[in-house]
Scaffold this motif. Structure first.
Motif, mmCIF file in Angstrom:
data_model
loop_
_atom_site.group_PDB
_atom_site.id
_atom_site.type_symbol
_atom_site.label_atom_id
_atom_site.label_comp_id
_atom_site.label_asym_id
_atom_site.label_seq_id
_atom_site.Cartn_x
_atom_site.Cartn_y
_atom_site.Cartn_z
ATOM 1 N N ARG A 40 2.995 -5.096 4.918
ATOM 2 C CA ARG A 40 1.660 -5.400 5.327
ATOM 3 C C ARG A 40 1.589 -6.582 6.240
ATOM 4 N NH1 ARG A 40 -2.775 -3.749 2.166
ATOM 5 N NH2 ARG A 40 -1.783 -2.121 0.575
ATOM 6 N N ARG A 109 12.046 -1.259 9.305
ATOM 7 C CA ARG A 109 12.705 -1.139 7.983
ATOM 8 C C ARG A 109 13.857 -1.649 8.120
ATOM 9 N NH1 ARG A 109 9.295 2.189 5.198
ATOM 10 N NH2 ARG A 109 10.551 1.753 3.346
ATOM 11 N N ASP A 131 11.331 2.660 -1.599
ATOM 12 C CA ASP A 131 12.594 2.937 -1.310
ATOM 13 C C ASP A 131 13.729 1.840 -2.099
ATOM 14 O OD1 ASP A 131 11.983 0.821 -0.007
ATOM 15 O OD2 ASP A 131 13.139 1.276 1.995
ATOM 16 N N ARG A 180 -1.851 8.602 2.353
ATOM 17 C CA ARG A 180 -0.842 7.618 2.099
ATOM 18 C C ARG A 180 0.564 8.315 1.293
ATOM 19 N NH1 ARG A 180 -2.935 2.017 0.570
ATOM 20 N NH2 ARG A 180 -1.001 1.275 1.089
HETATM 21 O O1 DC Z 1 2.649 -1.055 -1.680
HETATM 22 P P1 DC Z 1 1.721 -1.270 -0.659
HETATM 23 O O2 DC Z 1 0.582 -0.485 -0.605
HETATM 24 O O3 DC Z 1 1.391 -2.752 -0.728
HETATM 25 O O4 DC Z 1 2.494 -0.960 0.605
HETATM 26 C C1 DC Z 1 2.337 -1.309 1.850
HETATM 27 C C2 DC Z 1 2.936 -0.085 2.721
HETATM 28 O O5 DC Z 1 4.240 -0.277 3.038
HETATM 29 C C3 DC Z 1 2.705 1.405 2.446
HETATM 30 O O6 DC Z 1 2.352 2.038 3.735
HETATM 31 C C4 DC Z 1 3.878 1.608 1.912
HETATM 32 C C5 DC Z 1 4.798 0.870 2.637
HETATM 33 N N1 DC Z 1 6.224 0.454 2.075
HETATM 34 C C6 DC Z 1 7.262 1.063 2.235
HETATM 35 O O7 DC Z 1 7.351 1.870 3.123
HETATM 36 N N2 DC Z 1 8.551 0.672 1.511
HETATM 37 C C7 DC Z 1 8.438 -0.260 0.824
HETATM 38 N N3 DC Z 1 9.350 -0.516 0.265
HETATM 39 C C8 DC Z 1 7.072 -0.877 0.457
HETATM 40 C C9 DC Z 1 5.930 -0.519 0.903
#
Ligand code: DC
Length: 229
Positions: A40, A109, A131, A180
Motif C-alpha cells: 500500500r 515484489r 505469499d 481483488r
Molecule cells: O492485505 P492488504 O489488502 O492490505 O494488501 C494490499 C495489497 O497488497 C493487495 O493488493 C494484496 C497485496 N499483497 C501482496 O500481493 N502480497 C502480500 N504479501 C501482501 C499484500
C-alpha cells in the motif's frame, strides 16, 4: 533451517488476517508485520508521484527508491514512507483500488520480499500477507492460511468501512473483494496459494477469538498436524 520464531498468516482480502495477526503477536510477545501495508505504501507513493500504474518496471524503480518502515510503539506500529507517517493514508479506498498493479510488479515484489525477510529475522514475528508461507518464509514451522466465504469476507470488509465512517454499497464491496481475489490468485509472481504444509482454517462461522484460540492451541500442541502427518 526450520524457523520456529516466524509465524506466517496468509489469506484473501477481508478474511480478518490483520486483527488476528495483531492479537496473536501481542499474546506471544512477537512483532506484527503487515506486508500488505508495504504494498500500500508503494501504491500511495506511485499515486502521489504520478508513476504510471501500467508500467511494472517504473513501479519497481519507485519501490527501490522509497524508504518504507514499520515503526513500532507500544501496542502497534505506524507505517512510514520516506520519513512521513502514512498509516491512515494507505487505508484510503483509492489506494486499495490501485494496489493490484503494484503487487503484480515482479520488481516491486523482489524489493518488498527482501525487506520482509530482513524484518522477520530481526525478532520473533507474525507476518501476514498473501505469499508469506510460499515465498517469503517457506521454511517457517507454523504456517496458517485463513479463508472464509466471499459473502462473509465482503460483509466483514463492509463493516470495517462502515466503522471508518464510509458509506457502503454491499454489492459494490462484494464485487471489489471478488476482483481483488482474482488479481491475488492470478498474478504470476507470488500469487495467493496454500502452502502444502500450511494449516487451513475456514473462519466463515468463527469469531476472531475462536480463530486466535485455535491458532494458539496448534502452536502450543506438541505435534504439527500437517508436518507430522
Ligand atoms: O492485505 P492488504 O489488502 O492490505 O494488501 C494490499 C495489497 O497488497 C493487495 O493488493 C494484496 C497485496 N499483497 C501482496 O500481493 N502480497 C502480500 N504479501 C501482501 C499484500
Amino acid at each position: 533451517m526450520v524457523l520456529f520464531h516466524v509465524i506466517t498468516l496468509d489469506g484473501p482480502v477481508g478474511v480478518g488476517k490483520s486483527s488476528v495477526a495483531r492479537t496473536l503477536a501481542r499474546k506471544l510477545g512477537y512483532r506484527h508485520i503487515d506486508t500488505g501495508a508495504m504494498y500500500r505504501a508503494v501504491t500511495l507513493a506511485a499515486m502521489e508521484r504520478h508513476v504510471d500504474l501500467g508500467d511494472p518496471d517504473a513501479l519497481g524503480r519507485l519501490a527501490h527508491e522509497c524508504d518504507i518502515e514499520l515503526i513500532y510503539h507500544g501496542d502497534g506500529f505506524s507505517v512510514s514512507l520516506d520519513g512521513r507517517d502514512v498509516s491512515q493514508a494507505i487505508r484510503d479506498p483509492e489506494v486499495s483500488k490501485n494496489t493490484s498493479p503494484v503487487a503484480d510488479s515482479p520488481s516491486v515484489r523482489k524489493r518488498l520480499v527482501s525487506l520482509q525477510r530482513r524484518l522477520g529475522l530481526q525478532s520473533p514475528s507474525v507476518l501476514e500477507g498473501r505469499d508469506i508461507s510460499t515465498v517469503v518464509f517457506p521454511d517457517a514451522f507454523w504456517k496458517f492460511f485463513l479463508n472464509a466465504s466471499l459473502e462473509e469476507r465482503a460483509r466483514r470488509r463492509a463493516l470495517q468501512l462502515e466503522n471508518a465512517g464510509k458509506t457502503v454499497d454491499f454489492e459494490e464491496t462484494m464485487k471489489s473483494v471478488h476482483y481483488r481475489d482474482f488479481r491475488d490468485c492470478s498474478r504470476s509472481d507470488g500469487p495467493l496459494l496454500v502452502a502444502p504444509d500450511a494449516i487451513v482454517i475456514d473462519t466463515t462461522t468463527l469469531s476472531e477469538n475462536d480463530v486466535i484460540r485455535l491458532i494458539l492451541a496448534f502452536i502450543h500442541s506438541p505435534v504439527h498436524p500437517v508436518q507430522d502427518g
